[in-house]
Design a protein around this motif. Structure first.
Motif, PDB file in Angstrom:
ATOM      1  N   ALA A   1       0.756  -1.301  -0.152  1.00  0.00           N
ATOM      2  CA  ALA A   1       0.362  -0.509  -0.169  1.00  0.00           C
ATOM      3  C   ALA A   1       1.087   1.547  -0.310  1.00  0.00           C
ATOM      4  O   ALA A   1       0.116   1.829  -0.128  1.00  0.00           O
ATOM      5  N   ASP A   2       2.107   1.291   0.500  1.00  0.00           N
ATOM      6  CA  ASP A   2       3.367   2.277   0.621  1.00  0.00           C
ATOM      7  C   ASP A   2       3.707   2.289  -1.136  1.00  0.00           C
ATOM      8  O   ASP A   2       4.744   3.346  -1.131  1.00  0.00           O
ATOM      9  N   LEU A   3       3.750   1.376  -1.862  1.00  0.00           N
ATOM     10  CA  LEU A   3       4.119   1.948  -3.676  1.00  0.00           C
ATOM     11  C   LEU A   3       3.447   2.995  -3.918  1.00  0.00           C
ATOM     12  O   LEU A   3       2.031   2.943  -3.890  1.00  0.00           O
ATOM     13  N   SER A   4       4.196   4.077  -4.550  1.00  0.00           N
ATOM     14  CA  SER A   4       3.340   4.804  -5.667  1.00  0.00           C
ATOM     15  C   SER A   4       3.565   4.402  -7.069  1.00  0.00           C
ATOM     16  O   SER A   4       5.033   3.476  -7.507  1.00  0.00           O
ATOM     17  N   THR A   5       2.391   5.076  -7.914  1.00  0.00           N
ATOM     18  CA  THR A   5       2.323   3.974  -9.707  1.00  0.00           C
ATOM     19  C   THR A   5       2.894   5.106 -10.568  1.00  0.00           C
ATOM     20  O   THR A   5       2.185   6.612  -9.783  1.00  0.00           O
ATOM     21  N   GLU A   6       3.372   5.137 -11.584  1.00  0.00           N
ATOM     22  CA  GLU A   6       4.038   5.544 -12.590  1.00  0.00           C
ATOM     23  C   GLU A   6       3.604   5.013 -13.708  1.00  0.00           C
ATOM     24  O   GLU A   6       4.403   3.792 -14.064  1.00  0.00           O
ATOM     25  N   VAL A   7       2.066   5.308 -14.830  1.00  0.00           N
ATOM     26  CA  VAL A   7       2.345   4.783 -16.072  1.00  0.00           C
ATOM     27  C   VAL A   7       2.982   5.920 -17.700  1.00  0.00           C
ATOM     28  O   VAL A   7       2.623   6.674 -17.410  1.00  0.00           O
ATOM     29  N   LEU A   8       3.901   5.011 -18.197  1.00  0.00           N
ATOM     30  CA  LEU A   8       4.575   5.428 -19.096  1.00  0.00           C
ATOM     31  C   LEU A   8       3.999   5.186 -20.161  1.00  0.00           C
ATOM     32  O   LEU A   8       3.938   3.753 -20.224  1.00  0.00           O
ATOM     33  N   SER A   9       4.903   5.734 -21.124  1.00  0.00           N
ATOM     34  CA  SER A   9       4.668   4.956 -22.886  1.00  0.00           C
ATOM     35  C   SER A   9       5.191   4.357 -22.959  1.00  0.00           C
ATOM     36  O   SER A   9       5.646   3.621 -23.935  1.00  0.00           O
ATOM     37  N   ALA A  10       6.661   4.384 -22.319  1.00  0.00           N
ATOM     38  CA  ALA A  10       8.080   3.847 -22.885  1.00  0.00           C
ATOM     39  C   ALA A  10       8.853   3.576 -21.030  1.00  0.00           C
ATOM     40  O   ALA A  10       8.104   4.038 -19.985  1.00  0.00           O
ATOM     41  N   PRO A  11       9.413   2.494 -21.439  1.00  0.00           N
ATOM     42  CA  PRO A  11      10.524   1.863 -19.986  1.00  0.00           C
ATOM     43  C   PRO A  11      11.241   3.026 -19.476  1.00  0.00           C
ATOM     44  O   PRO A  11      11.811   4.053 -20.200  1.00  0.00           O
ATOM     45  N   SER A  12      11.414   3.367 -17.918  1.00  0.00           N
ATOM     46  CA  SER A  12      12.436   4.676 -18.059  1.00  0.00           C
ATOM     47  C   SER A  12      14.204   4.179 -18.082  1.00  0.00           C
ATOM     48  O   SER A  12      13.974   2.884 -18.063  1.00  0.00           O
ATOM     49  N   ALA A  13      14.485   5.120 -18.005  1.00  0.00           N
ATOM     50  CA  ALA A  13      16.077   4.756 -17.602  1.00  0.00           C
ATOM     51  C   ALA A  13      16.790   4.086 -16.451  1.00  0.00           C
ATOM     52  O   ALA A  13      17.621   3.299 -16.923  1.00  0.00           O
ATOM     53  N   GLN A  14      15.855   3.371 -15.945  1.00  0.00           N
ATOM     54  CA  GLN A  14      16.333   3.105 -14.199  1.00  0.00           C
ATOM     55  C   GLN A  14      15.184   1.508 -14.854  1.00  0.00           C
ATOM     56  O   GLN A  14      16.126   0.767 -14.072  1.00  0.00           O
ATOM     57  N   ALA A  15      14.696   1.113 -15.691  1.00  0.00           N
ATOM     58  CA  ALA A  15      13.905  -0.125 -16.046  1.00  0.00           C
ATOM     59  C   ALA A  15      14.787  -0.642 -16.440  1.00  0.00           C
ATOM     60  O   ALA A  15      14.688  -1.843 -15.846  1.00  0.00           O
ATOM     61  N   TYR A  16      15.661  -0.848 -17.177  1.00  0.00           N
ATOM     62  CA  TYR A  16      16.610  -2.002 -17.591  1.00  0.00           C
ATOM     63  C   TYR A  16      17.892  -2.113 -16.585  1.00  0.00           C
ATOM     64  O   TYR A  16      17.756  -3.205 -16.632  1.00  0.00           O
ATOM     65  N   PRO A  17      18.446  -1.575 -15.582  1.00  0.00           N
ATOM     66  CA  PRO A  17      18.661  -2.499 -14.539  1.00  0.00           C
ATOM     67  C   PRO A  17      18.319  -3.216 -13.688  1.00  0.00           C
ATOM     68  O   PRO A  17      19.045  -4.417 -13.031  1.00  0.00           O
ATOM     69  N   LEU A  18      17.355  -2.970 -13.193  1.00  0.00           N
ATOM     70  CA  LEU A  18      16.176  -3.504 -12.916  1.00  0.00           C
ATOM     71  C   LEU A  18      16.054  -5.359 -13.371  1.00  0.00           C
ATOM     72  O   LEU A  18      16.374  -5.604 -12.621  1.00  0.00           O
TER      73      LEU A  18
END
Length: 234
Positions: free
Chosen positions: A91-108
């Motif tokens: 419940a503590d997580l925040s959410t962002e909906v994007l049309s492309a993966p962010s720069a942080q996505a690939y390292p994750l």
């Protein structure tokens, strides 16, 4: 709009199955040079097709019918006690909906594959692999980013159809096992589809005798595509 009867279908040669070591698999897929409309993509999903990168495909194995398309009817879905606990834990997580993966996505993604799927087809991870598998998108694709404070902890890739969401893939921080982020990603998509008044979340193929694919019937009720008919299991 292109009629589904006009689509060119291609078949792969038989190749080793990713789920059963003693079997061969075969896949049919639509012309990869074709860009189907959302309406047509939605119809193909209802017929059991899935998207991976720029390929829309369906298993077509001659001697095995274990891969069964599944979808959750979101208006009647009821979270189990365990699933409700997962919702509360996140419940503590925040959410962002994007049309492309962010720069942080690939390292994750890289950490996720190295931490959870060293024995799978996607190991070792690479940027090229990530881009072809998840970066290939269309106007229907959304990248749902989940954050614990400022840290990206999960990404759910989902396609928006005329009658629902198609859950393409979820990857997450492999060190946060207690959060059950893979489960939470699906539960979030079920809730989001309901908020959009879309009736289904398509979960891909349920495979009863494969542990990593059998979890889909944990979401009830669920519908399975059996003999070209969607059959509901409560």
């Amino acid at each position: 709009m292109t009629d589904s009867k006009e689509i060119k279908l291609y078949a792969t040669h038989p190749h080793p199955c990713s789920y059963f070591g003693d079997r061969e698999a075969q896949t049919i897929f639509i012309d990869p040079d074709m860009s189907p409309s959302r309406l047509l993509y939605s119809e193909l999903s209802r017929r059991g097709f899935r998207r991976s990168g720029n390929h829309i495909y369906r298993p077509d194995c001659k001697r095995c019918k274990e891969c069964i398309a599944s979808r959750v009817p979101v208006m009647t879905f009821e979270a189990s006690r365990s699933q409700r606990r997962t919702i509360n834990r996140n419940a503590d997580l925040s959410t962002e909906v994007l049309s492309a993966p962010s720069a942080q996505a690939y390292p994750l993604y890289e950490r996720y594959i190295n931490g959870r799927h060293r024995d799978g087809d996607m190991f070792p991870p690479s940027r090229e692999q990530f881009d072809s598998f998840l970066g290939e998108s269309s106007a229907t694709t959304a990248y749902v980013h989940f954050y614990a404070e400022a840290a990206l902890v999960a990404v759910a890739v989902t396609d928006i159809l005329d009658d629902g969401l198609s859950a393409i893939y979820t990857f997450y921080d492999p060190d946060l096992n207690k959060r059950s982020l893979g489960v939470y990603g699906i539960l979030w998509q079920i809730s989001h589809a309901k908020s959009l008044n879309l009736p289904y979340v398509y979960l891909g193929y349920w495979i009863r005798d494969c542990q990593k694919m059998a979890y889909k019937t944990d979401y009830r009720p669920i519908e399975l595509l059996i003999n070209s008919r969607w059959v509901r299991l409560n």
